[in-house]
Enzyme design. Structure first.
Site, mmCIF file in Angstrom:
data_model
loop_
_atom_site.group_PDB
_atom_site.id
_atom_site.type_symbol
_atom_site.label_atom_id
_atom_site.label_comp_id
_atom_site.label_asym_id
_atom_site.label_seq_id
_atom_site.Cartn_x
_atom_site.Cartn_y
_atom_site.Cartn_z
ATOM 1 N N ASP A 64 10.536 34.299 -36.837
ATOM 2 C CA ASP A 64 11.795 33.739 -37.185
ATOM 3 C C ASP A 64 11.883 33.742 -38.845
ATOM 4 O OD1 ASP A 64 13.939 31.843 -37.617
ATOM 5 O OD2 ASP A 64 12.532 29.880 -37.347
ATOM 6 N N ASN A 107 20.090 32.356 -27.661
ATOM 7 C CA ASN A 107 20.753 33.155 -28.623
ATOM 8 C C ASN A 107 21.968 33.657 -28.181
ATOM 9 O OD1 ASN A 107 17.308 34.373 -29.649
ATOM 10 N ND2 ASN A 107 18.541 32.720 -30.573
HETATM 11 C C1 FPP Z 1 13.434 31.045 -32.080
HETATM 12 O O1 FPP Z 1 14.233 30.604 -32.487
HETATM 13 C C2 FPP Z 1 13.317 32.409 -32.211
HETATM 14 C C3 FPP Z 1 13.768 33.510 -31.607
HETATM 15 C C4 FPP Z 1 14.236 33.307 -30.090
HETATM 16 C C5 FPP Z 1 13.499 34.577 -32.143
HETATM 17 C C6 FPP Z 1 14.734 35.314 -32.331
HETATM 18 C C7 FPP Z 1 14.593 36.696 -32.906
HETATM 19 C C8 FPP Z 1 14.930 37.447 -33.767
HETATM 20 C C9 FPP Z 1 16.346 36.785 -34.343
HETATM 21 C C10 FPP Z 1 14.899 38.567 -34.608
HETATM 22 C C11 FPP Z 1 13.801 39.339 -33.646
HETATM 23 C C12 FPP Z 1 13.456 40.311 -34.492
HETATM 24 C C13 FPP Z 1 13.027 41.648 -34.028
HETATM 25 C C14 FPP Z 1 12.448 42.479 -35.036
HETATM 26 C C15 FPP Z 1 13.383 42.234 -32.740
HETATM 27 P P1 FPP Z 1 15.979 30.241 -32.459
HETATM 28 O O2 FPP Z 1 16.415 30.661 -33.844
HETATM 29 O O3 FPP Z 1 16.261 30.821 -31.224
HETATM 30 O O4 FPP Z 1 15.855 28.979 -32.261
HETATM 31 P P2 FPP Z 1 16.120 27.660 -33.219
HETATM 32 O O5 FPP Z 1 17.611 27.432 -33.153
HETATM 33 O O6 FPP Z 1 15.338 26.432 -32.709
HETATM 34 O O7 FPP Z 1 15.690 27.794 -34.549
#
Ligand code: FPP
Length: 238
Positions: A20, A68
């Site tokens: 993150d 996402n």
């Molecule tokens: C969870 O936080 C984090 C993830 C699902 C990781 C997402 C990954 C990336 C944005 C980049 C990946 C990097 C590479 C190099 C492939 P969230 O932001 O989905 O959840 P939140 O809203 O609770 O913070």
């Protein structure tokens, strides 16, 4: 030396990582978010090498969640592209280092065909590798995984009294994957965000302020030292 202070006999078997902070890293530098994701790819490969140095057998990273898809379309497109590029451009490198690449997540929902093909190629090409299993949690949600496991059980016509932890575990995306011993989340957020919900019941959690693009193997080593200072009881008493 960097590995100072790490007991080689008590290295976690499985480490999970919520990568993150790419967006914030870019914003701090006045760069587009996409540059943060590119820098995140560099971080990932340094950390994979560090995990190999330590002899960590299983390493799982959260690369794209089922939630996402709610991000703006251009960000979603870029993240799909980063994942596609990691799988294609970097596969040779991973294969040379003896890394077995696998994926956890929903395959049959929204994932572009081309990406699925690359994922399958990566799986097949690296399936005999033994140095480490790198699991990319892609289109992954912990709740979705439990829902999918229950669907599988129901589809088999399981009787209620046969539903137990073993039955659910055997229907997770990767039933042979050991539970993570250590889960690291970067960038100063103290939450799990739907990562490996079933599997991390007894994981040690380490949170760090370091933004993912700045995370390097030394930061992994530091998290492992923290892990080794913890007293794990699994509900029992020492
Ligand atoms: C969870 O936080 C984090 C993830 C699902 C990781 C997402 C990954 C990336 C944005 C980049 C990946 C990097 C590479 C190099 C492939 P969230 O932001 O989905 O959840 P939140 O809203 O609770 O913070």
């Amino acid at each position: 030396m960097e590995l100072d202070g790490i007991d080689p006999l008590q290295v976690p078997v499985h480490v999970g990582c919520v990568m993150d902070g790419n967006g914030r890293w870019a914003r701090k530098r006045g760069l587009p978010r996409s540059e943060g994701h590119d820098a995140g790819e560099e971080a990932l490969f340094d950390v994979v090498e560090g995990a190999l140095e330590l002899g960590i057998g299983w390493f799982t990273v959260y690369a794209f969640s089922t939630e996402n898809w709610k991000r703006p379309p251009e960000e979603v497109r870029y993240l799909l592209g980063v994942n596609q590029s990691i799988i294609t451009r970097r596969l040779g490198e991973l294969h040379e280092r003896g890394v077995r690449v696998r994926f956890a997540g929903r395959r049959d929902w929204r994932v572009p065909k081309r990406l699925l093909r690359s994922m399958d190629e990566a799986l097949e090409r690296t399936e005999a590798n033994k140095a480490m299993t790198l699991t990319i949690a892609f289109n992954y949600g912990g709740r979705a995984e439990i829902v999918d496991a229950v669907r599988g059980l129901v589809a088999e016509g399981i009787r209620p009294e046969k539903v137990n932890e073993k039955a659910i575990r055997s229907h997770l995306y990767l039933p042979d994957m050991p539970d993570p011993d250590l889960v690291i989340r970067t960038s100063g957020e103290f939450r799990i965000s739907n990562f490996l919900l079933w599997e991390l019941a007894y994981s040690e959690l380490v949170f760090t302020d370091v933004l993912w693009p700045d995370f390097r193997r030394e930061n992994l080593f530091e998290a492992v030292r923290e892990f080794q200072s913890r007293d794990r009881r699994f509900g029992g008493l020492e």
